[in-house]
Write a protein that holds these residues in place. Structure first.
Motif, PDB file in Angstrom:
ATOM      1  N   ASN A 236      22.592  23.416 -16.180  1.00  0.00           N
ATOM      2  CA  ASN A 236      22.472  21.956 -16.137  1.00  0.00           C
ATOM      3  C   ASN A 236      23.486  21.406 -15.150  1.00  0.00           C
ATOM      4  O   ASN A 236      24.688  21.415 -15.419  1.00  0.00           O
TER       5      ASN A 236
ATOM      6  N   ILE B 112      24.715  18.194 -12.726  1.00  0.00           N
ATOM      7  CA  ILE B 112      24.594  16.775 -12.409  1.00  0.00           C
ATOM      8  C   ILE B 112      25.555  16.479 -11.264  1.00  0.00           C
ATOM      9  O   ILE B 112      26.726  16.844 -11.328  1.00  0.00           O
TER      10      ILE B 112
ATOM     11  N   SER C  77      18.122  20.183  -3.940  1.00  0.00           N
ATOM     12  CA  SER C  77      17.315  20.591  -5.096  1.00  0.00           C
ATOM     13  C   SER C  77      16.406  21.763  -4.734  1.00  0.00           C
ATOM     14  O   SER C  77      16.276  22.727  -5.495  1.00  0.00           O
TER      15      SER C  77
ATOM     16  N   ASN D  58      18.731  23.421 -13.103  1.00  0.00           N
ATOM     17  CA  ASN D  58      18.196  22.090 -12.898  1.00  0.00           C
ATOM     18  C   ASN D  58      19.285  21.148 -12.385  1.00  0.00           C
ATOM     19  O   ASN D  58      20.358  21.058 -12.969  1.00  0.00           O
TER      20      ASN D  58
ATOM     21  N   ASP E 226      20.289  17.244 -11.377  1.00  0.00           N
ATOM     22  CA  ASP E 226      19.969  15.823 -11.376  1.00  0.00           C
ATOM     23  C   ASP E 226      21.018  15.116 -10.543  1.00  0.00           C
ATOM     24  O   ASP E 226      22.205  15.180 -10.859  1.00  0.00           O
TER      25      ASP E 226
ATOM     26  N   LYS F 191      22.559  11.683  -9.315  1.00  0.00           N
ATOM     27  CA  LYS F 191      22.595  10.255  -9.579  1.00  0.00           C
ATOM     28  C   LYS F 191      23.239   9.573  -8.379  1.00  0.00           C
ATOM     29  O   LYS F 191      24.354   9.909  -7.979  1.00  0.00           O
TER      30      LYS F 191
ATOM     31  N   SER G 102      19.221  10.285 -20.531  1.00  0.00           N
ATOM     32  CA  SER G 102      18.742   9.721 -19.269  1.00  0.00           C
ATOM     33  C   SER G 102      19.860   9.667 -18.221  1.00  0.00           C
ATOM     34  O   SER G 102      19.631   9.198 -17.121  1.00  0.00           O
ATOM     35  N   HIS G 103      21.048  10.129 -18.597  1.00  0.00           N
ATOM     36  CA  HIS G 103      22.195  10.097 -17.682  1.00  0.00           C
ATOM     37  C   HIS G 103      22.456   8.683 -17.181  1.00  0.00           C
ATOM     38  O   HIS G 103      22.609   8.457 -15.994  1.00  0.00           O
TER      39      HIS G 103
END
Length: 585
Positions: A349, A351, A366, A378, A380, A382, A513-514
């Motif tokens: 995970n 971020i 990504s 994965n 994510d 932001k 949802s971060h």
RNA sequence: GCGCCCGUAGCUCAGCUGGAUAGAGCGUCGGCCUUCUAAGCCGAAUGUCGCAGGUUCAAAUCCUGCCGGGCGCACCA
């Protein structure tokens, strides 16, 4: 503690029972059934869409199925009534005993109220700030810094195991320029150069003191030597000094990341080469020539063969270079190595918090991660939009001594760390944010940080008042844990408990949802409900928290105040803000 | 030319990963201080959710195409 989760389980149990009884088809998919707070509180406390979602696949009509379900769901001990409404909503109204009991769990839980296990102890890597060590942090970094830090805390509260990480870009051409800038300052100190710094170097005066320190350490032994002799020394010294400054600035805003990864170390360890080899093995690397970029004037464009990554296999029309003209790795190549390194350290995970100007880079990284981990990790990303600094509505003109920007430390010294942290979360990350240096210090309804702190401070003032009226009595948390709550009957008091009860759900949805800004918005809503309740006592003295001749009612209401305070304090804690017990100077 | 983000009340923005009559603050208008801190509270007015299709019981939310704004687009990070 998320009450909606509890009722969701209850609904699912009943649906399972109906399947067993043959009322509903055995293979009916119930995964779309949701249990949520209704948008309008007039619709009750909990709304369920089961009848609407299941009507068609089970061959019945929504309202009919709803009536059937309502009968079953009424038997829950906390349910006062279930009504079928609209197209087939099941609206639950919970009884007052349930809300009293919930308030007690809040008081008993204290700081831990809202803690969740949805993270299941999984590891998450949150990488944020990662500013180039070429100068001090400025306002532009502040937003991503706060966002990342609060997101990390939020994920911890939601049951994840979080690593807070900073990637040091200490390998590219920019840090070489930094080294040359430091060397120039160094020569300036020895009188070897005078006047304006040459273009391309970092002109901010923050390097002067660094040059002095280096002069104190080494004397003038680097003068008159060729660049190849001093470059790595000056680079290392400059980067270390900048990183120390950056970490001090971060510490002043309450940020202390645990992991700092050096790009240079990654390159020197051969990691980048290994990553390119891995991609090569997957047949994703080739030597080729790119088309000139479109839409931008590129006078110095020249055609040249480059080592390219087959980014076009991941949905874009252009492949991306891994090596620069001088044979060194591109930022993209070392960034891929860095993310594979994260994965090798056990993280799936990931971020990343980036400035919005890096938006075009997201898909590239990504895609690289997907290729390198075969889709097992994965990422994510932001993106944080710009912060516009204002001074009472006008564009701010704070001192810009450190270069042509306002530094983070100037901002923190000017308004305080708690204000910076809160205001940075008063907008969603991808919306532009106005930061008004004057308005954020105002003590008014317009200023959300003040409004929330005021609710917290007011809870202390209520208890101070109660202690004055009832000097013989005890209003400590310990004694209120076992207080009788039945006297809480007023509609607005129960309404406040209901808002308090949303907190665990806010934590979970914001974490999933971060989106840490949801905490700030929720705290404003909670504060508003509390202030409103307080103010109702202006026109109706019987609603006061402290009732002169009724100790037990006072104790009960103070338990409610304490429940509110518990959540505000807990929210501010996640945001890294110190709750205030008094606002008066 | 391509990619990403955004478009919601006069202004600034939420909208709980698809729910019911779309919300809040500011601003406007109208109430409320011999105060458990009015540093505030209550009420009213205000909307083609950019436009047009589509998906379904249900769309501001998901899909497609336009319109408008921002950011990015070899070798910098």
């Amino acid at each position: 503690m998320n009450i909606f989760y509890n009722f969701s389980e209850f609904v699912n149990d009943e649906l399972a029972a109906l399947k067993l009884e043959g009322v509903l088809p055995k293979n009916l998919d119930t995964s779309n059934v949701s249990v949520d707070p209704p948008r309008d509180t007039a619709h009750g406390d909990i709304a369920c869409n089961a009848a609407m979602v299941l009507a068609k696949p089970s061959g019945s009509k929504p309202r009919q199925l709803a009536e059937l379900l309502a009968e079953r769901l009424k038997k829950h001990p906390a349910v006062e009534e279930v009504v079928v409404a609209g197209p087939g909503f099941l609206n639950f109204r919970l009884n007052i005993e349930f809300w009293h009991a919930h308030l007690r769990t809040v008081i008993l839980a204290g700081d831990s109220y809202g803690n969740s296990r949805i993270g299941k102890g999984e590891q998450v890597n949150v990488e944020y700030i990662s500013a180039n060590p070429t100068g001090p942090l400025h306002v532009g970094h502040a937003r991503g810094a706060v966002f990342g830090d609060v997101l990390a805390s939020l994920l911890e509260k939601a049951g994840y195991l979080v690593t807070r990480e900073y990637y040091i870009n200490d390998a590219g051409a920019q840090v070489d320029e930094l080294a040359r800038s430091l060397y120039w300052r160094y020569c300036e100190l020895s009188g070897k150069v005078v006047g304006e710094m040459p273009g391309g170097l970092y002109p901010g005066d923050y390097l002067i003191s660094v040059a002095k320190q280096l002069m104190d350490r080494d004397g003038d032994c680097w003068n008159n030597l060729p660049e190849s002799e001093w470059l790595s020394v000056f680079r290392g010294y400059a980067v270390d000094s900048m990183m120390k400054k950056i970490r001090d600035d971060l510490s002043n805003i309450g940020i202390n990341q645990s992991t700092f990864i050096s790009e240079r170390a990654l390159v020197e360890s051969g990691m980048v080469q290994r990553v390119v080899d891995i991609l090569d093995d997957k047949n994703l690397v080739y030597n080729g020539v790119l088309e000139p970029p479109k839409g931008k004037k590129t006078a110095d464009w020249e055609e040249r063969p480059q080592t390219l990554f087959k980014y076009s296999q991941f949905g874009d029309d252009v492949d991306r270079p891994l090596k620069k003209a001088d044979g060194t790795w591109t930022y993209f190549a070392s960034d891929l190595a860095y993310h594979l390194d994260k994965n090798k350290r056990g993280f799936t995970n990931l971020i990343n918090i980036w400035g919005a100007d890096h938006g075009g880079y997201v898909k590239r990284v990504s895609a690289g991660i997907e290729a390198l981990t075969d889709g097992k990790a994965n990422l994510d990303v932001k993106l944080c939009q710009l912060v516009r600094l204002l001074e009472d509505g006008e564009t701010a003109k704070m001192s810009k001594r450190a270069g042509n920007f306002v530094t983070l430390s100037e901002l923190v010294n000017s308004v305080g760390k708690d204000v910076v942290r809160f205001i940075m979360l008063t907008r969603k990350n991808d919306a532009q944010l106005d930061f008004d240096l004057v308005k954020v210090l105002e003590q008014s309804r317009d200023n959300p940080i003040f409004y929330v702190q005021y609710a917290h401070a007011r809870s202390y003032s209520v208890i101070r008042m109660a202690n004055e009226i009832f000097p013989e009595s005890d209003f400590s948390i310990e004694s209120l844990k076992s207080i009788n709550l039945e006297l809480l009957k007023n509609k607005d008091e129960i309404a406040l408990i209901k808002i308090i009860a949303l907190w665990p759900r806010i934590i979970e949805s914001a974490a999933e949802s971060h989106e840490p800004h949801r905490l700030a918005f929720y705290l404003c809503e909670l504060a508003a409900a509390f202030h409103s309740l307080w103010s109702k006592a202006k026109s109706d003295a019987s609603l006061r928290f402290v009732i002169d001749d009724d100790l037990s009612l006072t104790q009960t209401r103070i338990a409610l105040v304490l429940g509110m305070r518990t959540v505000v304090a807990s929210g501010l804690e996640v945001m890294g803000i110190t709750p205030l017990e008094e606002l008066r100077a």
